[in-house]
Structure formats: structure tokens, C-alpha cells
Design a protein around this motif. Structure first.
Motif, PDB file in Angstrom:
ATOM      1  N   LEU A 131       8.127  27.878  36.816  1.00  0.00           N
ATOM      2  CA  LEU A 131       8.387  28.693  35.643  1.00  0.00           C
ATOM      3  C   LEU A 131       7.908  27.870  34.451  1.00  0.00           C
ATOM      4  O   LEU A 131       8.399  26.768  34.210  1.00  0.00           O
ATOM      5  CB  LEU A 131       9.873  29.017  35.506  1.00  0.00           C
ATOM      6  CG  LEU A 131      10.295  29.722  34.223  1.00  0.00           C
ATOM      7  CD1 LEU A 131       9.616  31.088  34.106  1.00  0.00           C
ATOM      8  CD2 LEU A 131      11.809  29.865  34.159  1.00  0.00           C
ATOM      9  N   VAL A 132       6.931  28.398  33.727  1.00  0.00           N
ATOM     10  CA  VAL A 132       6.333  27.684  32.606  1.00  0.00           C
ATOM     11  C   VAL A 132       6.682  28.424  31.320  1.00  0.00           C
ATOM     12  O   VAL A 132       6.451  29.637  31.210  1.00  0.00           O
ATOM     13  CB  VAL A 132       4.798  27.595  32.755  1.00  0.00           C
ATOM     14  CG1 VAL A 132       4.184  26.876  31.569  1.00  0.00           C
ATOM     15  CG2 VAL A 132       4.428  26.909  34.060  1.00  0.00           C
ATOM     16  N   ASN A 133       7.251  27.701  30.354  1.00  0.00           N
ATOM     17  CA  ASN A 133       7.565  28.260  29.043  1.00  0.00           C
ATOM     18  C   ASN A 133       6.816  27.480  27.976  1.00  0.00           C
ATOM     19  O   ASN A 133       6.890  26.251  27.939  1.00  0.00           O
ATOM     20  CB  ASN A 133       9.065  28.170  28.752  1.00  0.00           C
ATOM     21  CG  ASN A 133       9.850  29.200  29.513  1.00  0.00           C
ATOM     22  OD1 ASN A 133       9.712  30.388  29.275  1.00  0.00           O
ATOM     23  ND2 ASN A 133      10.667  28.738  30.450  1.00  0.00           N
ATOM     24  N   VAL A 134       6.113  28.198  27.122  1.00  0.00           N
ATOM     25  CA  VAL A 134       5.407  27.589  25.996  1.00  0.00           C
ATOM     26  C   VAL A 134       5.846  28.349  24.753  1.00  0.00           C
ATOM     27  O   VAL A 134       5.810  29.577  24.726  1.00  0.00           O
ATOM     28  CB  VAL A 134       3.873  27.693  26.155  1.00  0.00           C
ATOM     29  CG1 VAL A 134       3.166  27.073  24.960  1.00  0.00           C
ATOM     30  CG2 VAL A 134       3.419  27.036  27.449  1.00  0.00           C
ATOM     31  N   VAL A 146      -0.890  33.269  38.807  1.00  0.00           N
ATOM     32  CA  VAL A 146       0.137  33.825  37.930  1.00  0.00           C
ATOM     33  C   VAL A 146       0.753  35.034  38.628  1.00  0.00           C
ATOM     34  O   VAL A 146       0.076  36.025  38.886  1.00  0.00           O
ATOM     35  CB  VAL A 146      -0.437  34.221  36.552  1.00  0.00           C
ATOM     36  CG1 VAL A 146       0.650  34.852  35.693  1.00  0.00           C
ATOM     37  CG2 VAL A 146      -1.040  33.013  35.862  1.00  0.00           C
ATOM     38  N   LEU A 147       2.033  34.907  38.949  1.00  0.00           N
ATOM     39  CA  LEU A 147       2.742  35.978  39.651  1.00  0.00           C
ATOM     40  C   LEU A 147       3.398  36.953  38.686  1.00  0.00           C
ATOM     41  O   LEU A 147       3.535  38.140  38.977  1.00  0.00           O
ATOM     42  CB  LEU A 147       3.794  35.377  40.585  1.00  0.00           C
ATOM     43  CG  LEU A 147       3.274  34.364  41.607  1.00  0.00           C
ATOM     44  CD1 LEU A 147       4.434  33.736  42.371  1.00  0.00           C
ATOM     45  CD2 LEU A 147       2.290  35.021  42.557  1.00  0.00           C
ATOM     46  N   ASP A 148       3.834  36.439  37.528  1.00  0.00           N
ATOM     47  CA  ASP A 148       4.490  37.258  36.513  1.00  0.00           C
ATOM     48  C   ASP A 148       4.368  36.525  35.190  1.00  0.00           C
ATOM     49  O   ASP A 148       4.447  35.293  35.156  1.00  0.00           O
ATOM     50  CB  ASP A 148       5.966  37.462  36.875  1.00  0.00           C
ATOM     51  CG  ASP A 148       6.669  38.419  35.940  1.00  0.00           C
ATOM     52  OD1 ASP A 148       6.029  39.387  35.476  1.00  0.00           O
ATOM     53  OD2 ASP A 148       7.868  38.199  35.645  1.00  0.00           O
ATOM     54  N   ALA A 149       4.187  37.275  34.088  1.00  0.00           N
ATOM     55  CA  ALA A 149       4.076  36.628  32.785  1.00  0.00           C
ATOM     56  C   ALA A 149       4.506  37.562  31.669  1.00  0.00           C
ATOM     57  O   ALA A 149       4.283  38.771  31.740  1.00  0.00           O
ATOM     58  CB  ALA A 149       2.644  36.170  32.544  1.00  0.00           C
ATOM     59  N   LEU A 186       4.923  32.115  25.709  1.00  0.00           N
ATOM     60  CA  LEU A 186       4.479  32.432  27.065  1.00  0.00           C
ATOM     61  C   LEU A 186       5.578  32.040  28.033  1.00  0.00           C
ATOM     62  O   LEU A 186       6.106  30.930  27.974  1.00  0.00           O
ATOM     63  CB  LEU A 186       3.202  31.656  27.415  1.00  0.00           C
ATOM     64  CG  LEU A 186       2.799  31.643  28.904  1.00  0.00           C
ATOM     65  CD1 LEU A 186       2.352  33.029  29.356  1.00  0.00           C
ATOM     66  CD2 LEU A 186       1.697  30.626  29.146  1.00  0.00           C
ATOM     67  N   GLU A 187       5.935  32.965  28.883  1.00  0.00           N
ATOM     68  CA  GLU A 187       6.827  32.682  30.004  1.00  0.00           C
ATOM     69  C   GLU A 187       6.091  33.177  31.233  1.00  0.00           C
ATOM     70  O   GLU A 187       5.816  34.367  31.355  1.00  0.00           O
ATOM     71  CB  GLU A 187       8.163  33.401  29.843  1.00  0.00           C
ATOM     72  CG  GLU A 187       9.127  33.103  30.974  1.00  0.00           C
ATOM     73  CD  GLU A 187      10.454  33.809  30.795  1.00  0.00           C
ATOM     74  OE1 GLU A 187      11.379  33.184  30.272  1.00  0.00           O
ATOM     75  OE2 GLU A 187      10.536  34.998  31.184  1.00  0.00           O
ATOM     76  N   ALA A 188       5.720  32.257  32.106  1.00  0.00           N
ATOM     77  CA  ALA A 188       4.920  32.632  33.270  1.00  0.00           C
ATOM     78  C   ALA A 188       5.482  32.005  34.527  1.00  0.00           C
ATOM     79  O   ALA A 188       5.978  30.881  34.518  1.00  0.00           O
ATOM     80  CB  ALA A 188       3.475  32.183  33.082  1.00  0.00           C
ATOM     81  N   VAL A 189       5.384  32.748  35.612  1.00  0.00           N
ATOM     82  CA  VAL A 189       5.739  32.231  36.926  1.00  0.00           C
ATOM     83  C   VAL A 189       4.428  32.062  37.676  1.00  0.00           C
ATOM     84  O   VAL A 189       3.676  33.015  37.855  1.00  0.00           O
ATOM     85  CB  VAL A 189       6.676  33.195  37.686  1.00  0.00           C
ATOM     86  CG1 VAL A 189       6.956  32.660  39.087  1.00  0.00           C
ATOM     87  CG2 VAL A 189       7.972  33.402  36.914  1.00  0.00           C
ATOM     88  N   GLY A 190       4.184  30.820  38.076  1.00  0.00           N
ATOM     89  CA  GLY A 190       2.963  30.528  38.818  1.00  0.00           C
ATOM     90  C   GLY A 190       3.299  30.087  40.214  1.00  0.00           C
ATOM     91  O   GLY A 190       4.169  29.235  40.419  1.00  0.00           O
ATOM     92  N   GLY A 191       2.621  30.682  41.198  1.00  0.00           N
ATOM     93  CA  GLY A 191       2.811  30.307  42.594  1.00  0.00           C
ATOM     94  C   GLY A 191       1.639  29.482  43.071  1.00  0.00           C
ATOM     95  O   GLY A 191       0.509  29.677  42.635  1.00  0.00           O
TER      96      GLY A 191
END
Length: 145
Positions: free
Chosen positions: A74-77, A101-104, A114-119
Motif C-alpha cells: 500500500l503506497v501513499n504519497v 497496480v491493483l487499485d488506486a 495517491l493511494e495505490a495497492v501494488g501487487g
């Protein structure tokens, strides 16, 4: 006093100053210089570590957090300012790491969020610190251009 003696005295004075600044206990010239070199490397590492923690442009601060999830990150910028191409730059960093990127959720009007879920596409070769560093480098690259 001869010119040679003056130069030798000046060198000794500079070595003592270098010794005191670097907190060296060395006595001979070579050891003082080696200690100074180590001291400079330590300072460089500290500067590098701090510059990677926060990316600043004037008074604008970026906050980057990365959390490890069961299958990915889970990446938050968050930033008070948005730059052209910032989202693309961050997504390219994801791609370079082999993250999909699975969800953003993104907002890039005046501020940037930016809130992104990366697999991971690669098996356990990427950790949260690597993702954070890649995102910070992408931000730095974009904000310097």
C-alpha cells in the motif's frame, strides 16, 4: 624562519584543525587523513538518508509511506503541490519494480494525493523499503525537471 619551515608549520596547523573538526585522535598525517575521509563518508551517508526521507521543493513537502500487505504494498504519497508528470513518473517506478497496480485513488489538481495497492509480479524480490526508495527517486526526478 625559512619558507620551507613556514609551509611545514602551516601544514601542521591545518592537520590539527582537521583533526579537531573530525574528532580524530590520530597523531600521524596519514591516520588523520584516513579519519577525516571516514568522517566525510559518514556525513555523506547521513545527508543521503535525510534527503531520501523527504523530498522538498521550496517549502513544499512530500510524504511517502509504504506498507507491506499480504500480497503487495500500500503506497501513499501526499503533497501540498502537484507537478506535471508526477503520477506517470511514480507509475513508471512501479513498473520498473515489477509491481502491478491493483487499485488506486489519485487526486492531482492543486495538491497531489495517491493511494495505490501494488501487487508483485516477481516472487519476493521487492520489499517496502525498495518501493519507497523507487517512489522517492521518481518524485525527485519529476520535481527537478
Amino acid at each position: 624562519m625559512s619558507s620551507k619551515e613556514k609551509k611545514k608549520g602551516a601544514l601542521q596547523e591545518k592537520l590539527q584543525l582537521l583533526r579537531s573538526v573530525t574528532h580524530s585522535h590520530a597523531v600521524n598525517k596519514t591516520s588523520i587523513i584516513v579519519d577525516a575521509s571516514k568522517y566525510i563518508m559518514e556525513l555523506k551517508q547521513k545527508v543521503d538518508a535525510r534527503s531520501q526521507d523527504v523530498v522538498e521543493d521550496s517549502s513544499v513537502t512530500m510524504q511517502v509511506t509504504v506498507e507491506t500487505l499480504e500480497k503487495g504494498f500500500l503506497v501513499n504519497v501526499l503533497s501540498e503541490k502537484s507537478w506535471p508528470g508526477l503520477l506517470v513518473s511514480i507509475l513508471e517506478a512501479f513498473e520498473d519494480l515489477g509491481l502491478e497496480v491493483l487499485d488506486a485513488n489519485v487526486s492531482c489538481s492543486d495538491t497531489f494525493r495517491l493511494e495505490a495497492v501494488g501487487g508483485e509480479n516477481q516472487a519476493e524480490s521487492v520489499d517496502a523499503q525498495m518501493v519507497r526508495q523507487a517512489v522517492l527517486q521518481a518524485i525527485k526526478k519529476c520535481t527537478e525537471e
